[in-house]
Design an enzyme around this catalytic site. Structure first.
Site, mmCIF file in Angstrom:
data_model
loop_
_atom_site.group_PDB
_atom_site.id
_atom_site.type_symbol
_atom_site.label_atom_id
_atom_site.label_comp_id
_atom_site.label_asym_id
_atom_site.label_seq_id
_atom_site.Cartn_x
_atom_site.Cartn_y
_atom_site.Cartn_z
ATOM 1 N N HIS A 125 -5.638 -9.215 -1.362
ATOM 2 C CA HIS A 125 -5.763 -9.356 0.085
ATOM 3 C C HIS A 125 -6.878 -10.337 0.419
ATOM 4 O O HIS A 125 -7.917 -10.351 -0.251
ATOM 5 C CB HIS A 125 -6.085 -8.007 0.717
ATOM 6 C CG HIS A 125 -5.037 -6.967 0.485
ATOM 7 N ND1 HIS A 125 -5.061 -6.120 -0.588
ATOM 8 C CD2 HIS A 125 -3.920 -6.661 1.199
ATOM 9 C CE1 HIS A 125 -4.002 -5.331 -0.540
ATOM 10 N NE2 HIS A 125 -3.291 -5.631 0.521
ATOM 11 N N MET A 175 -2.169 -6.793 7.164
ATOM 12 C CA MET A 175 -3.212 -7.675 6.628
ATOM 13 C C MET A 175 -2.780 -8.357 5.332
ATOM 14 O O MET A 175 -3.624 -8.677 4.487
ATOM 15 C CB MET A 175 -4.492 -6.862 6.376
ATOM 16 C CG MET A 175 -4.969 -6.052 7.575
ATOM 17 S SD MET A 175 -6.361 -4.988 7.136
ATOM 18 C CE MET A 175 -6.432 -3.909 8.588
ATOM 19 N N SER A 176 -1.505 -8.578 5.166
ATOM 20 C CA SER A 176 -1.032 -9.177 3.912
ATOM 21 C C SER A 176 0.223 -10.006 4.178
ATOM 22 O O SER A 176 0.489 -10.413 5.298
ATOM 23 C CB SER A 176 -0.722 -8.071 2.889
ATOM 24 O OG SER A 176 0.402 -7.308 3.286
ATOM 25 N N HIS A 204 -7.344 4.490 6.415
ATOM 26 C CA HIS A 204 -6.571 4.041 5.259
ATOM 27 C C HIS A 204 -5.937 5.239 4.541
ATOM 28 O O HIS A 204 -4.830 5.120 4.000
ATOM 29 C CB HIS A 204 -7.450 3.234 4.300
ATOM 30 C CG HIS A 204 -6.677 2.644 3.153
ATOM 31 N ND1 HIS A 204 -5.662 1.717 3.336
ATOM 32 C CD2 HIS A 204 -6.734 2.865 1.817
ATOM 33 C CE1 HIS A 204 -5.150 1.395 2.163
ATOM 34 N NE2 HIS A 204 -5.779 2.074 1.214
ATOM 35 N N SER A 248 0.826 -1.218 0.000
ATOM 36 C CA SER A 248 0.000 0.000 0.000
ATOM 37 C C SER A 248 0.849 1.253 0.000
ATOM 38 O O SER A 248 1.675 1.451 0.886
ATOM 39 C CB SER A 248 -0.869 0.066 1.267
ATOM 40 O OG SER A 248 -1.888 -0.860 1.213
ATOM 41 N N TYR A 270 -8.769 -10.002 2.890
ATOM 42 C CA TYR A 270 -9.950 -9.251 3.353
ATOM 43 C C TYR A 270 -10.850 -8.814 2.197
ATOM 44 O O TYR A 270 -11.993 -8.406 2.412
ATOM 45 C CB TYR A 270 -9.552 -8.045 4.218
ATOM 46 C CG TYR A 270 -8.699 -6.985 3.542
ATOM 47 C CD1 TYR A 270 -9.220 -6.144 2.557
ATOM 48 C CD2 TYR A 270 -7.373 -6.813 3.899
ATOM 49 C CE1 TYR A 270 -8.445 -5.182 1.934
ATOM 50 C CE2 TYR A 270 -6.583 -5.845 3.295
ATOM 51 C CZ TYR A 270 -7.125 -5.037 2.316
ATOM 52 O OH TYR A 270 -6.346 -4.100 1.707
ATOM 53 N N GLU A 271 -10.347 -8.906 0.962
ATOM 54 C CA GLU A 271 -11.197 -8.620 -0.202
ATOM 55 C C GLU A 271 -12.077 -9.822 -0.552
ATOM 56 O O GLU A 271 -12.868 -9.742 -1.486
ATOM 57 C CB GLU A 271 -10.330 -8.264 -1.411
ATOM 58 C CG GLU A 271 -9.531 -6.976 -1.232
ATOM 59 C CD GLU A 271 -8.562 -6.745 -2.389
ATOM 60 O OE1 GLU A 271 -8.989 -6.134 -3.380
ATOM 61 O OE2 GLU A 271 -7.405 -7.185 -2.299
ATOM 62 N N ALA A 326 2.431 -2.084 4.223
ATOM 63 C CA ALA A 326 2.176 -1.066 5.239
ATOM 64 C C ALA A 326 1.738 -1.801 6.494
ATOM 65 O O ALA A 326 1.021 -2.792 6.411
ATOM 66 C CB ALA A 326 1.078 -0.124 4.768
ATOM 67 N N HIS A 367 -3.090 0.746 -4.626
ATOM 68 C CA HIS A 367 -2.627 -0.470 -5.307
ATOM 69 C C HIS A 367 -2.988 -0.369 -6.784
ATOM 70 O O HIS A 367 -4.155 -0.202 -7.128
ATOM 71 C CB HIS A 367 -3.303 -1.703 -4.707
ATOM 72 C CG HIS A 367 -2.856 -2.037 -3.326
ATOM 73 N ND1 HIS A 367 -1.836 -2.908 -3.072
ATOM 74 C CD2 HIS A 367 -3.280 -1.596 -2.130
ATOM 75 C CE1 HIS A 367 -1.650 -3.004 -1.769
ATOM 76 N NE2 HIS A 367 -2.515 -2.212 -1.167
HETATM 77 N N1 HPA Z 1 -3.167 -2.627 11.508
HETATM 78 C C1 HPA Z 1 -3.294 -3.515 10.483
HETATM 79 N N2 HPA Z 1 -2.889 -3.239 9.254
HETATM 80 C C2 HPA Z 1 -2.319 -2.045 9.027
HETATM 81 C C3 HPA Z 1 -2.165 -1.095 10.031
HETATM 82 C C4 HPA Z 1 -2.612 -1.403 11.348
HETATM 83 O O1 HPA Z 1 -2.509 -0.615 12.308
HETATM 84 N N3 HPA Z 1 -1.565 -0.007 9.470
HETATM 85 C C5 HPA Z 1 -1.364 -0.314 8.163
HETATM 86 N N4 HPA Z 1 -1.823 -1.543 7.890
#
Ligand code: HPA
Length: 278
Positions: free
Chosen positions: A90, A217-218, A253, A37, A92-93, A120, A68
């Site tokens: 991801h 989350m990746s 985000h 990201s 989560y998608e 990130a 992305h």
């Molecule tokens: N948590 C989870 N995923 C993230 C975060 C966070 O604080 N910051 C960027 N991606």
């Protein structure tokens, strides 16, 4: 053919053939890079670049997350031939772990044996500040999914050794690159959660107790498939924010993408130096 084969080794070979033909790739690249990201700017440093959009790669999906891009890029970085993916899938998608890790199979099928992952992440360690870059020295799979679940893919180990998933040789090269460029680096353990919500403060305290320094989350499904394929693996987390409860600030985000933009120059300088040392 069962549904699970859609993102397996055979599909990856077919996708690699498409990419090779479209981008006229003649040799194995020195390394493959997956950009997280807000870190897609590195793609602009790739010279003699040609690219193919994810929509044209069999088995790939459109990426819908802001920050992305959804392109595979071929060119040279730091004088070395590389492949870079701007955008990832991801879980989560709604993607399964196999889908999330499928691009790694395609990069491997294109000949990449060194894989550099970036993401990130929220900072759990109190030694971290937003904007820090962290070498991933190890990870926790807290997604409770596994991209190797099911039949063994050709080329995979059934029970991959994960005692050294993040290559000590590449970590040493990253540290040398940091010295050379003056870009400071932290080191820590990345924990991968399913998302898409950010964590609660209680969850962040739990993660700290479990030994995590950063949370995102990746990356974990990709790292597991890289391990199964015995690729040499390295990675950097951009700490975009203090994880929930570490600071009082709410998480968004937009802030994550903005932190990526601020760190993009440092990140690109470091990674270019690292790639030149391979
Ligand atoms: N948590 C989870 N995923 C993230 C975060 C966070 O604080 N910051 C960027 N991606």
């Amino acid at each position: 053919m069962s549904v699970i084969d859609e993102h397996g080794a055979a599909a990856a070979q077919a996708a690699a053939a498409t990419v090779r033909a479209r981008l006229n790739i003649m040799r194995a690249p020195k390394a493959a890079i997956i950009l997280g990201s807000g870190l897609g700017d590195l793609a602009a440093r790739i010279e003699n670049a040609s690219s193919i959009s994810y929509a044209e790669i069999p088995g790939f999906h459109a990426t819908n997350v802001a920050g992305h891009r959804g392109e595979l890029i071929h060119g040279t970085l730091g004088g070395r031939e590389v492949l870079a993916l701007a955008g990832r899938f991801h879980m989560y998608e709604g993607h399964g772990a196999r889908t999330a890790a499928y691009p790694v199979r395609v990069l491997h099928a294109l000949g990449a044996r060194v894989l550099f992952l970036s993401n990130a992440a929220g900072g759990i360690s109190r030694a971290f500040a937003p904007g820090d870059l962290m070498i991933i020295e190890d990870h926790l799979n807290l997604m409770f999914r596994n991209p190797l679940f099911g039949a063994v893919e050709s080329g995979d180990d059934r029970f991959p050794d994960m005692s050294n998933p993040w290559s000590p040789r590449l970590i040493a090269l990253l540290n040398e690159s940091a010295k050379q460029t003056g870009v400071p680096l932290q080191t820590g353990v990345y924990s991968g959660l399913l998302g898409p919500n950010y964590e609660t403060p209680a969850e962040v305290r739990m993660l700290a107790t479990l030994g995590a320094d950063a949370v995102g989350m990746s990356t974990v499904p990709e790292a597991i498939v890289a391990g199964a394929l015995k690729m040499e693996l390295a990675g950097i987390s951009l700490i975009t924010n203090a994880a929930a409860g570490i600071s009082d600030a709410p998480l968004s985000h937009a802030d994550v993408v903005e932190a990526g933009a601020r760190a993009a120059g440092r990140f690109a300088t470091l990674v270019t130096e690292f790639i030149s040392r391979l």
